[in-house]
Design an enzyme around this catalytic site. Sequence first.
Site, PDB file in Angstrom:
ATOM      1  N   ASN A   9       0.883  -1.174   0.000  1.00  0.00           N
ATOM      2  CA  ASN A   9       0.000   0.000   0.000  1.00  0.00           C
ATOM      3  C   ASN A   9       0.915   1.216   0.000  1.00  0.00           C
ATOM      4  OD1 ASN A   9      -1.856   2.013   0.461  1.00  0.00           O
ATOM      5  ND2 ASN A   9      -2.181   1.497   2.626  1.00  0.00           N
ATOM      6  N   TRP A  10       1.001   1.844  -1.171  1.00  0.00           N
ATOM      7  CA  TRP A  10       1.939   2.958  -1.281  1.00  0.00           C
ATOM      8  C   TRP A  10       1.433   4.229  -0.579  1.00  0.00           C
ATOM      9  CZ3 TRP A  10       3.396   2.362  -7.196  1.00  0.00           C
ATOM     10  CH2 TRP A  10       4.354   1.342  -7.313  1.00  0.00           C
ATOM     11  N   LYS A  11       0.146   4.257  -0.250  1.00  0.00           N
ATOM     12  CA  LYS A  11      -0.458   5.453   0.374  1.00  0.00           C
ATOM     13  C   LYS A  11      -0.198   6.676  -0.516  1.00  0.00           C
ATOM     14  CE  LYS A  11       0.382   3.243   4.774  1.00  0.00           C
ATOM     15  NZ  LYS A  11       0.329   3.350   6.230  1.00  0.00           N
ATOM     16  N   HIS A  95      -9.316   1.092   4.516  1.00  0.00           N
ATOM     17  CA  HIS A  95      -8.056   1.254   5.250  1.00  0.00           C
ATOM     18  C   HIS A  95      -8.288   2.157   6.463  1.00  0.00           C
ATOM     19  CE1 HIS A  95      -3.949   2.380   6.222  1.00  0.00           C
ATOM     20  NE2 HIS A  95      -3.601   1.253   5.622  1.00  0.00           N
ATOM     21  N   GLU A  97      -6.650   4.484   7.685  1.00  0.00           N
ATOM     22  CA  GLU A  97      -6.418   5.919   7.452  1.00  0.00           C
ATOM     23  C   GLU A  97      -7.633   6.564   6.800  1.00  0.00           C
ATOM     24  OE1 GLU A  97      -2.667   5.478   5.428  1.00  0.00           O
ATOM     25  OE2 GLU A  97      -1.803   4.749   7.301  1.00  0.00           O
ATOM     26  N   GLU A 167      -5.785  -5.552  10.073  1.00  0.00           N
ATOM     27  CA  GLU A 167      -4.790  -4.525  10.384  1.00  0.00           C
ATOM     28  C   GLU A 167      -5.105  -3.872  11.727  1.00  0.00           C
ATOM     29  OE1 GLU A 167      -2.592  -3.249   6.644  1.00  0.00           O
ATOM     30  OE2 GLU A 167      -4.239  -1.866   6.901  1.00  0.00           O
ATOM     31  N   GLY A 173       2.005   1.703  10.706  1.00  0.00           N
ATOM     32  CA  GLY A 173       2.924   2.828  10.611  1.00  0.00           C
ATOM     33  C   GLY A 173       3.574   3.200  11.933  1.00  0.00           C
ATOM     34  N   SER A 213       3.042  -2.780  10.219  1.00  0.00           N
ATOM     35  CA  SER A 213       4.494  -2.814  10.401  1.00  0.00           C
ATOM     36  C   SER A 213       5.098  -4.180  10.064  1.00  0.00           C
ATOM     37  CB  SER A 213       4.871  -2.367  11.816  1.00  0.00           C
ATOM     38  OG  SER A 213       4.380  -1.054  12.057  1.00  0.00           O
ATOM     39  N   GLY A 234       2.721  -1.311   4.258  1.00  0.00           N
ATOM     40  CA  GLY A 234       2.841   0.110   3.962  1.00  0.00           C
ATOM     41  C   GLY A 234       4.302   0.502   3.781  1.00  0.00           C
ATOM     42  N   GLY A 235       4.933   0.946   4.861  1.00  0.00           N
ATOM     43  CA  GLY A 235       6.303   1.464   4.805  1.00  0.00           C
ATOM     44  C   GLY A 235       7.282   0.593   4.038  1.00  0.00           C
TER      45      GLY A 235
HETATM   46  C1  PEP Z   1      -0.810  -0.243   5.813  1.00  0.00           C
HETATM   47  O1  PEP Z   1      -0.757   0.882   5.347  1.00  0.00           O
HETATM   48  O2  PEP Z   1      -1.761  -0.973   5.519  1.00  0.00           O
HETATM   49  C2  PEP Z   1       0.240  -0.696   6.716  1.00  0.00           C
HETATM   50  C3  PEP Z   1       0.130  -1.870   7.274  1.00  0.00           C
HETATM   51  O3  PEP Z   1       1.284   0.168   6.918  1.00  0.00           O
HETATM   52  P1  PEP Z   1       2.688  -0.189   7.664  1.00  0.00           P
HETATM   53  O4  PEP Z   1       3.172  -1.469   7.055  1.00  0.00           O
HETATM   54  O5  PEP Z   1       3.569   0.965   7.360  1.00  0.00           O
HETATM   55  O6  PEP Z   1       2.380  -0.355   9.105  1.00  0.00           O
END
Ligand code: PEP
Length: 251
Positions: A9-11, A95, A97, A167, A173, A213, A234-235
């Site tokens: 997920n590039w956000k 998501h 966010e 999640e 994040g 994460s 994500g990251g």
């Molecule tokens: C996400 O955006 O779905 C996510 C899990 O982010 P991260 O891996 O950065 O926690």
Amino acid sequence: MRRYVIAGNWKMNFTPSQATAFINEIKPMVAGKDNCDIIFCAPYVTIDAAMKAAEGSNIKIGAENVHFAEKGAYTGEVSAEMLKEIGVEYVIIGHSERRQYFGETDETVNLRTKAALAAGMKVILCLGEVKEQRLAGITREIVSMQTKLDLAGVSAEDMKNVIIAYEPVWAIGTGLTATPEQADETCGQIREALAEIYGAEVAEATIIQYGGSMNEKNAAELLAKTNVDGGLIGGASLVAAKFTAIVDAAQ
Ligand code: PEP
């Protein structure tokens, strides 16, 4: 037998040219690693460039959201038909966010899910508890309720096109990760909720990812768990070597 799905997920990261460079970098690194599906969900304006760069590879490009209406006065939104026309197959919905910063609720998540499925897309449906809910010991109730509300009116047949991303909001994040045991237990609770709605066969066949994460260090342990069928990342999806290591853990 469920297949691993490793999705990035590039956000709000990567312009079209940056996405092209990233896909060109990672393409040879994940080539032939076919024990999992590999997807990157990109910002709308970046999708086309990422798709062109990914052509002929084992990488698929998805979107990060979709609106529920077919068309009309919804400034700033994008419909399922628009995404389909440019060849988008996968879309993230719900998501945390989106829920946290953009007012999305289980009701709008459900509407978006049904619209995407009706258009023939595959949905990565995100849900999970916040820290206070985990501390209060009500994680099972929360994920079970979200599963039921977010999938209300979705048929057993359509569940073939639904991936659930568990999640925990406190892990997204933040650098905090659910332990493999917590991830397995809660993905299992989501599977039990699916069994209540659709029966054991659909519940056993549904892919449930863990997200929060996940990285090159913890992926193998998380993915080794029975109920964890992949990751939403994500990251670590912005760094080719880290994402490739997660793909490797799924081989
Ligand atoms: C996400 O955006 O779905 C996510 C899990 O982010 P991260 O891996 O950065 O926690």
